[in-house]
Design a protein around this motif. Structure first.
Motif, PDB file in Angstrom:
ATOM      1  N   UNK A  35      80.757  54.256  35.209  1.00 35.56           N
ATOM      2  CA  UNK A  35      80.754  55.488  35.136  1.00 35.56           C
ATOM      3  C   UNK A  35      80.492  56.320  36.644  1.00 35.56           C
ATOM      4  N   UNK A  36      81.608  56.593  37.176  1.00 37.27           N
ATOM      5  CA  UNK A  36      81.805  56.845  38.706  1.00 37.27           C
ATOM      6  C   UNK A  36      82.925  57.816  38.645  1.00 37.27           C
ATOM      7  N   UNK A  37      82.718  58.802  39.703  1.00 40.78           N
ATOM      8  CA  UNK A  37      83.750  59.817  39.945  1.00 40.78           C
ATOM      9  C   UNK A  37      84.748  58.930  40.893  1.00 40.78           C
ATOM     10  N   UNK A  38      84.694  57.742  41.215  1.00 45.30           N
ATOM     11  CA  UNK A  38      85.457  57.238  42.262  1.00 45.30           C
ATOM     12  C   UNK A  38      86.544  56.412  41.432  1.00 45.30           C
ATOM     13  N   UNK A  39      86.876  56.517  40.133  1.00 46.82           N
ATOM     14  CA  UNK A  39      87.941  56.001  39.529  1.00 46.82           C
ATOM     15  C   UNK A  39      89.160  56.289  39.750  1.00 46.82           C
ATOM     16  N   UNK A  40      89.224  57.578  40.196  1.00 45.65           N
ATOM     17  CA  UNK A  40      90.720  58.026  40.611  1.00 45.65           C
ATOM     18  C   UNK A  40      91.266  57.119  41.959  1.00 45.65           C
ATOM     19  N   UNK A  41      90.313  56.587  42.775  1.00 46.57           N
ATOM     20  CA  UNK A  41      91.229  55.671  44.061  1.00 46.57           C
ATOM     21  C   UNK A  41      91.496  54.283  43.597  1.00 46.57           C
ATOM     22  N   UNK A  42      91.041  53.767  42.431  1.00 52.87           N
ATOM     23  CA  UNK A  42      91.472  52.576  41.980  1.00 52.87           C
ATOM     24  C   UNK A  42      92.925  52.385  41.684  1.00 52.87           C
ATOM     25  N   UNK A  43      93.525  53.404  41.014  1.00 47.39           N
ATOM     26  CA  UNK A  43      94.887  53.021  40.996  1.00 47.39           C
ATOM     27  C   UNK A  43      95.789  53.100  42.263  1.00 47.39           C
ATOM     28  N   UNK A  44      95.005  53.607  43.346  1.00 43.96           N
ATOM     29  CA  UNK A  44      95.781  53.454  44.575  1.00 43.96           C
ATOM     30  C   UNK A  44      95.638  52.143  45.342  1.00 43.96           C
ATOM     31  N   UNK A  45      94.442  51.656  44.921  1.00 42.89           N
ATOM     32  CA  UNK A  45      94.057  49.988  45.472  1.00 42.89           C
ATOM     33  C   UNK A  45      94.912  49.181  44.635  1.00 42.89           C
ATOM     34  N   UNK A  46      95.155  49.284  43.473  1.00 42.73           N
ATOM     35  CA  UNK A  46      96.084  48.592  42.570  1.00 42.73           C
ATOM     36  C   UNK A  46      97.801  48.776  43.100  1.00 42.73           C
ATOM     37  N   UNK A  47      98.064  49.973  43.195  1.00 46.67           N
ATOM     38  CA  UNK A  47      99.321  50.216  43.733  1.00 46.67           C
ATOM     39  C   UNK A  47      99.559  49.409  45.022  1.00 46.67           C
ATOM     40  N   UNK A  48      98.702  49.155  46.038  1.00 47.47           N
ATOM     41  CA  UNK A  48      98.506  48.589  47.169  1.00 47.47           C
ATOM     42  C   UNK A  48      98.601  46.928  46.921  1.00 47.47           C
ATOM     43  N   UNK A  49      98.106  46.588  45.977  1.00 49.20           N
ATOM     44  CA  UNK A  49      97.921  45.334  45.374  1.00 49.20           C
ATOM     45  C   UNK A  49      99.287  44.837  44.813  1.00 49.20           C
ATOM     46  N   UNK A  50      99.880  45.823  44.176  1.00 48.19           N
ATOM     47  CA  UNK A  50     101.336  45.349  43.771  1.00 48.19           C
ATOM     48  C   UNK A  50     102.342  44.973  44.970  1.00 48.19           C
ATOM     49  N   UNK A  51     102.329  46.079  45.906  1.00 52.18           N
ATOM     50  CA  UNK A  51     103.050  45.872  47.034  1.00 52.18           C
ATOM     51  C   UNK A  51     102.784  44.772  47.727  1.00 52.18           C
ATOM     52  N   UNK A  52     101.350  44.430  47.872  1.00 51.97           N
ATOM     53  CA  UNK A  52     100.789  42.900  48.614  1.00 51.97           C
ATOM     54  C   UNK A  52     101.488  41.776  47.600  1.00 51.97           C
ATOM     55  N   UNK A  53     101.762  41.857  46.692  1.00 48.82           N
ATOM     56  CA  UNK A  53     102.263  40.665  45.859  1.00 48.82           C
ATOM     57  C   UNK A  53     103.574  40.586  45.933  1.00 48.82           C
ATOM     58  N   UNK A  54     104.492  41.922  46.091  1.00 50.03           N
ATOM     59  CA  UNK A  54     105.769  41.602  46.351  1.00 50.03           C
ATOM     60  C   UNK A  54     106.043  41.100  47.949  1.00 50.03           C
ATOM     61  N   UNK A  55     105.162  41.427  48.814  1.00 48.83           N
ATOM     62  CA  UNK A  55     105.211  40.869  50.358  1.00 48.83           C
ATOM     63  C   UNK A  55     104.979  39.455  50.262  1.00 48.83           C
ATOM     64  N   UNK A  56     103.892  39.038  49.433  1.00 55.24           N
ATOM     65  CA  UNK A  56     103.316  37.732  49.155  1.00 55.24           C
ATOM     66  C   UNK A  56     104.730  36.786  48.683  1.00 55.24           C
ATOM     67  N   UNK A  57     105.357  37.261  47.710  1.00 55.91           N
ATOM     68  CA  UNK A  57     106.684  36.438  47.468  1.00 55.91           C
ATOM     69  C   UNK A  57     107.639  36.234  48.453  1.00 55.91           C
ATOM     70  N   UNK A  58     107.851  37.211  49.107  1.00 58.53           N
ATOM     71  CA  UNK A  58     108.756  37.152  50.076  1.00 58.53           C
ATOM     72  C   UNK A  58     108.323  36.491  51.360  1.00 58.53           C
ATOM     73  N   UNK A  59     107.142  36.427  51.697  1.00 58.16           N
ATOM     74  CA  UNK A  59     106.374  35.527  52.754  1.00 58.16           C
ATOM     75  C   UNK A  59     106.393  34.270  52.276  1.00 58.16           C
ATOM     76  N   UNK A  60     106.309  33.669  51.056  1.00 62.89           N
ATOM     77  CA  UNK A  60     106.389  32.410  50.527  1.00 62.89           C
ATOM     78  C   UNK A  60     107.418  31.810  50.761  1.00 62.89           C
ATOM     79  N   UNK A  61     108.547  32.538  50.723  1.00 60.44           N
ATOM     80  CA  UNK A  61     109.918  31.974  51.131  1.00 60.44           C
ATOM     81  C   UNK A  61     110.074  31.667  52.542  1.00 60.44           C
ATOM     82  N   UNK A  62     109.375  32.189  53.184  1.00 59.65           N
ATOM     83  CA  UNK A  62     109.427  31.946  54.848  1.00 59.65           C
ATOM     84  C   UNK A  62     108.610  30.614  55.340  1.00 59.65           C
ATOM     85  N   UNK A  63     107.641  30.337  54.298  1.00 58.66           N
ATOM     86  CA  UNK A  63     106.814  29.245  54.817  1.00 58.66           C
ATOM     87  C   UNK A  63     107.344  27.760  54.882  1.00 58.66           C
TER      88      UNK A  63
END
Length: 131
Positions: free
Chosen positions: A103-131
């Motif tokens: 119960x916090x007013x900061x819940x609105x910021x968590x979708x932003x974090x998850x969106x950044x994590x989705x972008x990170x996962x995409x970058x992670x998949x591409x980066x894995x191919x370069x290792x």
């Protein structure tokens, strides 16, 4: 633990995104900590306060795992760090959903974090191919 950060790491998009996620999660944690630091009416702590520390602890570990994977000479060591990075990302997702139920007013910021994590996962998949 201190280790040398190679200069080329700062050029990697995945490394920069890991640093962005860390700074974002730290700010979200500060916001949540303020909301969740007060006690319940019966004097007990709000359990969500612990999740705020978890997202910071998990996100601070992203960049060092990338650095360790880049520095590793053998492929089994590299993939050990890649697997750890994947687990940390999934834990961050899970912790963000747990924080959203608090119960916090900061819940609105968590979708932003998850969106950044989705972008990170995409970058992670591409980066894995370069290792």
């Amino acid at each position: 633990m201190s280790y040398h950060i190679p200069s080329h790491l700062h050029d990697l998009p995945i490394y920069r995104k890991a640093l962005d996620i860390f700074s974002l999660s730290r700010r979200i944690s500060e916001y949540f900590s303020y909301d969740l630091s007060d006690l319940h009416h019966d004097g007990s702590e709000k359990t969500g306060i612990y999740f705020t520390g978890d997202i910071v602890q998990q996100s601070i570990s992203l960049a060092p795992e990338i650095a360790k994977a880049e520095e590793a000479r053998f492929s089994d060591r590299k993939y050990k760090h890649v697997a750890s990075l994947s687990r940390l990302t999934n834990l961050l997702y899970h912790t963000s959903y747990r924080l959203e139920r608090s119960h916090s007013h900061g819940k609105d910021y968590l979708p932003i974090l998850r969106r950044e994590l989705r972008k990170f996962k995409k970058l992670q998949r591409n980066w894995l191919l370069t290792l």
